[in-house]
Design an enzyme around this catalytic site. Structure first.
Site, PDB file in Angstrom:
ATOM      1  N   ARG A  98       0.841  -1.196   0.000  1.00  0.00           N
ATOM      2  CA  ARG A  98       0.000   0.000   0.000  1.00  0.00           C
ATOM      3  C   ARG A  98       0.875   1.244   0.000  1.00  0.00           C
ATOM      4  O   ARG A  98       2.024   1.210   0.409  1.00  0.00           O
ATOM      5  CB  ARG A  98      -0.944  -0.021   1.194  1.00  0.00           C
ATOM      6  CG  ARG A  98      -1.901  -1.219   1.165  1.00  0.00           C
ATOM      7  CD  ARG A  98      -2.719  -1.341   2.439  1.00  0.00           C
ATOM      8  NE  ARG A  98      -3.633  -2.466   2.372  1.00  0.00           N
ATOM      9  CZ  ARG A  98      -3.348  -3.707   2.712  1.00  0.00           C
ATOM     10  NH1 ARG A  98      -2.129  -3.991   3.147  1.00  0.00           N
ATOM     11  NH2 ARG A  98      -4.238  -4.665   2.621  1.00  0.00           N
ATOM     12  N   SER A 107       1.063   3.671   1.893  1.00  0.00           N
ATOM     13  CA  SER A 107       1.555   4.102   3.199  1.00  0.00           C
ATOM     14  C   SER A 107       2.459   3.070   3.857  1.00  0.00           C
ATOM     15  O   SER A 107       2.960   3.303   4.953  1.00  0.00           O
ATOM     16  CB  SER A 107       0.367   4.382   4.131  1.00  0.00           C
ATOM     17  OG  SER A 107      -0.391   3.195   4.321  1.00  0.00           O
ATOM     18  N   CYS A 108       2.663   1.938   3.206  1.00  0.00           N
ATOM     19  CA  CYS A 108       3.345   0.813   3.857  1.00  0.00           C
ATOM     20  C   CYS A 108       4.548   0.369   3.057  1.00  0.00           C
ATOM     21  O   CYS A 108       4.438   0.102   1.868  1.00  0.00           O
ATOM     22  CB  CYS A 108       2.366  -0.351   4.020  1.00  0.00           C
ATOM     23  SG  CYS A 108       3.113  -1.832   4.719  1.00  0.00           S
ATOM     24  N   GLY A 109       5.687   0.253   3.731  1.00  0.00           N
ATOM     25  CA  GLY A 109       6.888  -0.175   3.036  1.00  0.00           C
ATOM     26  C   GLY A 109       7.136  -1.663   3.103  1.00  0.00           C
ATOM     27  O   GLY A 109       7.935  -2.199   2.353  1.00  0.00           O
ATOM     28  N   CYS A 168       4.409  -4.129   3.466  1.00  0.00           N
ATOM     29  CA  CYS A 168       3.161  -4.874   3.367  1.00  0.00           C
ATOM     30  C   CYS A 168       3.411  -6.253   2.748  1.00  0.00           C
ATOM     31  O   CYS A 168       4.105  -6.379   1.748  1.00  0.00           O
ATOM     32  CB  CYS A 168       2.156  -4.111   2.508  1.00  0.00           C
ATOM     33  SG  CYS A 168       1.521  -2.616   3.288  1.00  0.00           S
TER      34      CYS A 168
END
Length: 271
Positions: free
Chosen positions: A106, A108-110, A112
Site C-alpha cells: 500500500r 503508506s506501507c513499506g 506490506c
C-alpha cells in the site's frame, strides 16, 4: 509511456462564516503497479503513475534484490487495471531471493505482505564515511525542496524524496503518494544518472520509520534528513549502519540523532 499524475475533481468548500463554494481540486492519481522480476510476479505497489521505471529500479536496489549492474532492462506496460513493470536481471542475479510477500504494497506501507519477522527487520550494512556537511547546507536544501515539489504544490497530497550535494543544492527529486515509493523512485533515478550517493544527503518530507533508514542505507548515502520525527527503531537501525540521522528538520533548525560528527557548523570547516 506517459500517464497523467493529476485528476481535477469537483468539490464543495466549507469555511466558517461563509457560504459553501463549489470548487475544483487537483488530486494525485494512484494506480496499482505490478512489479515482476524476469517475468515472475513479486508484488503490487500502489503508486503515483510517474517515474515508474525509477520506482522499479529503486525498489530492486533498496530491497537488496539485485545490484544496479545486474539490471539489464525495465519494461513498463499498460494493463487493464494499472501498470506492469518487469525488471530483467542478469542470469547470475536471478537466483537472489527478495523478501517474500503475500499482499500488495500500500502507498503508506513499506513492508506490506512480508511474511516473517526476520525478513521485516534485516541486518544492515554499514554506510561509507561520506563527506562532512554544514548545518546551513541542510537548511538550504530544505528551503529549496518546495520548489521541486510540482505535484505536491498542486495537490497537497504527496511526499517527496530528494538528493542534495554537500552545498545543499538539490540535484534530484521524486514525488509519490507513498513515502517509500518516493524514496525508491529517487534511488532508481540516482542509479540511472550515476550520482555518487556518498557525496551528499537524502532529504524526505515524511516521517522517519526504520524502512526509510534501510532504503537510504541500501542507496549508499551516509546522511538522511527527515522533516518529521524518527521512531526508536529507526534510530537504532541508523546507529547500526553508521548513518547520520537528522530529523524534525524545519525552517528554524533540525535535530541530529546519530553520527553528529559528519555535520559541521560552517562550510569553512569542510576539508
Amino acid at each position: 509511456m506517459p500517464m497523467p499524475s493529476v485528476t481535477h475533481r469537483a468539490a464543495a468548500q466549507w469555511r466558517a462564516g461563509a457560504p459553501i463554494q463549489p470548487i475544483e481540486r487537483a488530486v494525485p492519481d494512484e494506480v496499482a503497479v505490478g512489479l515482476s522480476f524476469n517475468g515472475r510476479p513479486h508484488t503490487v505497489l500502489m503508486a503515483t503513475p510517474a517515474d515508474i521505471e525509477d520506482l522499479a529500479r529503486g525498489f530492486t536496489l533498496t530491497e537488496a534484490i539485485a545490484g544496479a549492474g545486474d539490471i539489464l532492462a525495465i519494461e513498463v506496460t499498460q494493463a487493464e487495471l494499472g501498470l506492469m513493470a518487469d525488471v530483467r536481471l542478469a542470469s547470475a542475479a536471478a537466483p537472489r531471493k527478495a523478501r517474500p510477500r503475500t499482499l500488495e504494497g500500500r502507498s503508506s506501507c513499506g513492508l506490506c505482505g512480508v511474511q516473517r519477522l526476520a525478513d521485516a527487520v534485516r541486518p544492515l550494512p554499514r554506510v561509507g564515511e561520506g563527506r562532512a556537511v554544514a548545518h546551513s547546507a541542510i537548511q538550504r536544501a530544505l528551503d529549496a525542496l518546495a520548489e521541486t515539489q510540482t505535484l505536491g504544490r498542486l495537490t497537497r497530497a504527496t511526499h517527496a524524496a530528494a538528493f542534495a550535494d554537500v552545498e545543499g543544492r538539490i540535484l534530484l527529486s521524486r514525488e509519490d503518494v507513498g513515502r517509500h515509493n518516493a524514496l525508491d523512485k529517487l534511488a532508481g533515478a540516482m542509479a540511472a544518472s550515476g550520482l555518487d550517493a556518498d557525496a551528499g544527503f537524502v532529504l524526505v518530507t515524511s516521517r522517519c520509520s526504520f524502512e526509510m533508514i534501510e532504503k537510504t542505507v541500501r542507496i549508499g548515502c551516509p546522511i538522511l534528513v527527515a522533516v518529521s520525527a524518527p521512531t526508536d527503531l529507526a534510530i537504532r537501525k541508523a546507529e547500526e549502519a553508521g548513518l547520520t540521522l537528522v530529523a524534525l528538520a524545519r525552517s528554524d533548525g533540525h535535530t541530529v540523532f546519530t553520527r553528529a560528527d559528519r555535520l559541521v557548523e560552517t562550510a569553512m570547516e569542510i576539508a
